[in-house]
Design an enzyme around this catalytic site. Structure first.
Site, short mmCIF file in Angstrom:
data_model
loop_
_atom_site.label_atom_id
_atom_site.label_comp_id
_atom_site.label_asym_id
_atom_site.label_seq_id
_atom_site.Cartn_x
_atom_site.Cartn_y
_atom_site.Cartn_z
N HIS A 26 19.71 -7.45 -17.12
CA HIS A 26 19.79 -8.75 -16.47
C HIS A 26 20.81 -8.79 -15.33
CE1 HIS A 26 17.25 -9.94 -19.70
NE2 HIS A 26 17.34 -11.22 -19.44
N PHE B 268 15.38 -10.77 -11.28
CA PHE B 268 13.91 -10.83 -11.31
C PHE B 268 13.31 -11.11 -9.94
CE2 PHE B 268 14.96 -12.14 -15.83
CZ PHE B 268 14.83 -10.85 -16.31
N LEU C 207 -3.25 -7.98 -1.79
CA LEU C 207 -4.31 -8.64 -2.56
C LEU C 207 -3.74 -9.57 -3.62
CD1 LEU C 207 -6.67 -5.56 -2.84
CD2 LEU C 207 -6.99 -7.58 -1.41
N ASP D 178 24.28 -10.39 -21.30
CA ASP D 178 22.87 -10.01 -21.29
C ASP D 178 22.67 -8.56 -20.88
OD1 ASP D 178 21.55 -12.15 -22.40
OD2 ASP D 178 21.37 -13.23 -20.50
N ARG E 232 26.69 -17.16 -12.24
CA ARG E 232 26.67 -17.80 -13.55
C ARG E 232 28.08 -18.28 -13.89
NH1 ARG E 232 27.38 -15.48 -19.43
NH2 ARG E 232 26.86 -17.39 -20.54
N GLU F 82 7.21 -15.35 -11.88
CA GLU F 82 8.04 -15.26 -10.67
C GLU F 82 7.23 -14.94 -9.41
OE1 GLU F 82 8.58 -13.53 -13.47
OE2 GLU F 82 10.39 -14.46 -14.32
N ARG G 259 26.13 -21.86 -9.26
CA ARG G 259 24.85 -22.45 -9.71
C ARG G 259 25.05 -23.90 -10.11
NH1 ARG G 259 23.84 -21.34 -15.97
NH2 ARG G 259 25.99 -20.92 -16.54
N HIS H 282 -16.46 -0.19 2.80
CA HIS H 282 -15.32 -1.10 2.58
C HIS H 282 -14.38 -1.11 3.79
CE1 HIS H 282 -11.56 -2.70 0.87
NE2 HIS H 282 -11.00 -1.71 1.53
N HIS I 187 -12.61 -3.22 8.44
CA HIS I 187 -13.35 -3.35 7.18
C HIS I 187 -14.63 -4.14 7.40
CE1 HIS I 187 -9.13 -2.64 6.20
NE2 HIS I 187 -9.51 -2.18 5.03
N ASP J 203 -12.59 -8.40 -5.78
CA ASP J 203 -12.23 -7.73 -7.03
C ASP J 203 -10.75 -7.40 -7.06
OD1 ASP J 203 -14.98 -7.32 -8.14
OD2 ASP J 203 -15.22 -6.12 -6.32
C1 LIG Z 1 -1.53 -5.38 -3.34
C2 LIG Z 1 -2.48 -4.49 -2.63
N1 LIG Z 1 -2.75 -3.29 -3.14
C3 LIG Z 1 -3.59 -2.44 -2.50
C4 LIG Z 1 -4.17 -2.81 -1.33
C5 LIG Z 1 -5.06 -1.84 -0.58
N2 LIG Z 1 -6.46 -2.31 -0.67
C6 LIG Z 1 -7.02 -3.03 0.29
S1 LIG Z 1 -8.57 -3.51 -0.09
C7 LIG Z 1 -8.52 -2.72 -1.57
C8 LIG Z 1 -9.69 -2.77 -2.51
C9 LIG Z 1 -10.12 -4.12 -2.73
O1 LIG Z 1 -11.30 -4.19 -3.40
P1 LIG Z 1 -12.12 -5.51 -3.29
O2 LIG Z 1 -11.23 -6.66 -3.37
O3 LIG Z 1 -13.22 -5.40 -4.27
O4 LIG Z 1 -12.64 -5.47 -1.80
P2 LIG Z 1 -14.08 -5.05 -1.27
O5 LIG Z 1 -14.07 -3.57 -1.15
O6 LIG Z 1 -15.08 -5.53 -2.25
O7 LIG Z 1 -14.14 -5.72 0.05
C10 LIG Z 1 -7.28 -2.11 -1.74
C11 LIG Z 1 -6.93 -1.33 -2.95
C12 LIG Z 1 -3.85 -4.08 -0.81
N3 LIG Z 1 -4.34 -4.53 0.33
N4 LIG Z 1 -3.04 -4.90 -1.49
MG LIG Z 2 -15.15 -5.60 -4.32
#
Ligand SMILES: Cc1ncc(C[n+]2csc(CCOP(=O)(O)OP(=O)(O)O)c2C)c(N)n1
Ligand SMILES: [Mg+2]
Length: 668
Positions: free
Chosen positions: A475, A439, A116, A471, A522, A413, A359, A261, A26, A155
């Protein structure tokens, strides 16, 4: 002296060359955030390349981990143990420069990122750890814990729900030393984010209680510097620095597109970028000496750590006990009396022999241990009473006082689990977190990341079966035990009574290389009598709990609350002269790690009449009972009714176990 743009361009060149060499990776984010990284690393961040584990270093987390080459380039340029050859091996097998940053592969990488948003939550955990350690160890005259946590996020991180959970809590806790850079480049993989991400991010973070520095030109070193100064002045709120950037900055034809990207630029665009950046040398990875010299942080880093060491020496003289304790905690060592304390606790549990929910045993254990383990920093996602994590003497941290040992995580969580990993990776803290077992899959990827990073993150999961009762199926976990057992490097404990629960806690606390999940009931469970040898064998993950008078005609393997069903069935059969061994298997992973001889001793290969019983899906048990064994479990969702009735309706009863054992013996 090179100018700032040239310094940043060194990151751009290394990133695009490494991605080109690997033909994978990248380049966009490193080229877009290079100017930010340059200012942060050359003017602010306090690291020592020679000792990336120095306790009071600043923490840096790349939550948008796909931009890993930015981090590797910076580690290389500043003089960490990441060589040019390492960069040339970007994304290759066993290299120090894996596709996404991995804390166990690269010196200077604090945590593993890529999924992410989770890095952001790890960063919140690290900032909490800093604040907690500062509250415990700093004195008015000498400060030994005083560092920042810097995090890059894109983002994607901010679109992810976990960013809400983590940043909302960070605002409530007023984590003044947390500084997050938002890479606001308007691009994610599918193109322009304005089509799917239209939040007002600055307003959103202000609403969380953060300081927000808006509209920073992420390619203007002066503005970045000023924003960082603003961030560092703020003591009571975390700071979000919103940087407008151009993804792939420097690549004349591909910048500001999604194409930059996650794909190599191609030789032509790499050459065009060199021209655009005014970079003379066409040779891959060739960085002029003057840039290396300007980037080199080895001397400065040594001096920084040296200053700290001097301060620590004064601290040792002034506060010798605190100094020893600080070193113990940062080394992740348990107190000297630990073994005695926990052995006593196990013995007293065995003696008391109470029928109670695991627990509740867990709460009693925590109450007994917390005073002995000041590193413990526990919490629950709004289920403290139900989870039994509200141990005696728990005291919550808050924005004004981090001296407590408990975190009210609220209903969060996923972030809670990733924060736990951040706490553990920071060092000096022994975190546990808690929710209902059902969960755990809200948090699942953070559990997986705890296992990848090798964090000592203890996950308390109560209400561990249909036995929780009224529950109902929403649950009642059914698939969760089996599904957690699929995660490599996670130890899943399902103790049968207070003694096994204590041993599970001991194992989770003593583990140095990964997380442990404790699945607790529980409902009440019966106590089991054991010899000292049997108590000792619990730590092996599986052991013989009950042996028949005569020949072993069949085996019944059980975990947790179903151990008592197995025991009841076996007593019933014993009255008819049928000999069955009960094997308790509280931790499948540890049992599988035992030597073959031990496993064969517990589960003799020649005894083929076998039954397994666990109130969960039957998947996974054939490996212990064989293709022809019987598994008593539940392969559908539960029901809303008193727990005993749901067990009965699901056919998970002592009578069913006894029947299955008779059938197995007849067929053998
Ligand atoms: C939880 C998760 N979902 C999907 C991805 C796949 N993925 C990697 S980067 C990306 C886009 C990220 O966009 P941004 O944070 O804006 O990065 P930029 O292109 O600006 O570097 C995705 C969907 C991931 N790494 N983690
Ligand atoms: Mg971006």
């Amino acid at each position: 002296m090179p100018d700032r743009r040239e310094l940043a361009n060194a990151i751009r060149i290394l990133a695009m060359d490494a991605v080109q060499q690997a033909n994978s990776g990248h380049p966009g984010m490193p080229m877009g955030m290079a100017d930010i990284a340059e200012v942060l690393c050359n003017d602010f961040i306090r690291l020592n390349p020679a000792n990336p584990d120095w306790p009071d270093r600043d923490r840096f987390i790349l939550s948008n981990g796909h931009g890993s080459m930015l981090q590797y380039a910076v580690l290389h340029l500043t003089g960490h143990d990441v060589s040019l050859d390492d960069l040339r091996n970007f994304r290759q097998l066993h290299s120090k420069t894996p596709g996404h940053p991995e804390n166990f592969m690269t010196p200077g990488v604090e945590t593993t990122t890529g999924p992410l948003g989770q890095g952001l939550a790890n960063a919140v955990g690290m900032a909490i750890a800093e604040a907690a350690l500062a509250a415990r160890f700093n004195h008015d005259d000498i400060t030994i814990v005083d560092h920042h946590t810097y995090c890059f996020a894109g983002d994607g991180c901010l679109m992810e729900g976990i960013s809400h959970e983590a940043c909302s809590l960070a605002g409530t806790l007023g984590l003044g030393k947390l500084v997050v850079f938002y890479d606001d480049n308007g691009i994610s993989i599918d193109g322009r984010t304005r089509n799917w991400f239209t939040d007002d991010t600055p307003d959103r973070f202000e609403a969380y209680g953060w300081q927000v520095v808006r509209n920073v030109d992420g390619h203007d070193s002066g503005e970045i510097r000023k924003a960082l100064e603003t961030a560092r002045k703020e003591k009571r709120r975390p700071t979000l620095i919103c940087c407008k950037t151009v993804i792939g900055w420097g690549a004349p034809n591909k910048k500001d597109t999604a194409g930059v990207h996650g794909a190599a630029l191609g030789d032509d665009e790499v050459a065009a970028a060199r021209a655009e950046l005014g970079w003379q040398d066409a040779t891959r990875f060739a960085i002029p000496d003057a840039l290396y010299e300007a980037w080199d942080k080895r001397e400065a880093g040594n001096a920084l750590e040296g200053e700290w060491l001097d301060r620590f020496e004064a601290y040792e003289a002034q506060y010798p006990e605190d100094a020893v304790e600080f070193q113990r905690r940062m080394a992740g060592k348990l107190p000297e009396n630990w073994h005695a304390v926990v052995d006593d606790l196990i013995a007293s549990q065995q003696q008391a022999g109470t029928t109670t929910a695991t627990r509740k045993s867990s709460k009693a254990i925590l109450s007994a241990l917390a005073g002995q383990l000041p590193e413990l920093l526990g919490g629950s996602a709004d289920l403290s009473g139900s989870n039994g994590t509200d141990f005696d003497g728990h005291r919550a941290i808050n924005a004004n006082d981090f001296s407590g040992n408990y975190i009210y995580y609220g209903v969060r969580e996923f972030a809670m689990t990733a924060i736990g990993t951040g706490l553990a990776l920071h060092g000096g803290i022994l975190p546990f977190t808690a929710t209902f077992l059902v969960f755990s899959d809200y948090a699942r990827n953070a559990v997986r990341m705890a296992a990848i990073t090798g964090a000592r993150n203890i996950l308390v999961y109560t209400h561990d079966s249909i036995g929780l009762g009224e529950d109902g199926p929403t649950h009642q976990p059914v698939e969760h035990l089996a599904s957690l057992r699929l995660i490599p490097n996670l130890h899943v404990w399902r103790p049968a009574d207070g003694v096994e629960t204590t041993v599970a806690w001991r194992a989770a606390i003593e583990r140095r290389d990964g997380p442990s999940a404790l699945a607790l009931t529980r409902q009440n469970v019966a106590h089991n009598e054991r010899t000292a040898e049997q108590v000792a064998a619990i730590a092996r993950g599986g052991y013989i709990l009950h042996e028949p008078q005569d020949r072993v005609q069949a085996l019944v393997i059980a975990t947790g609350s179903e151990v008592e069903l197995a025991v009841a069935a076996v007593h019933e059969l014993a009255a008819d002269g049928v000999g069955v061994r009960v094997v308790s298997l509280p931790c499948v992973e540890l049992f599988l790690q035992q030597k073959q001889a031990y496993r064969d001793q517990v589960l003799p290969p020649d005894v083929t009449a076998r039954v397994a019983v666990e109130a969960g899906v039957t998947d996974g048990w054939h490996r212990f009972v064989g293709a022809n064994g019987t598994i008593i479990g539940i392969d559908q969702f539960g029901a809303s009714a008193p727990g005993a009735d749901v067990f009965e309706a699901s056919g998970i009863t002592a009578a069913a176990v006894a029947r299955a054992l008779r059938q197995q013996i007849d067929a053998a």
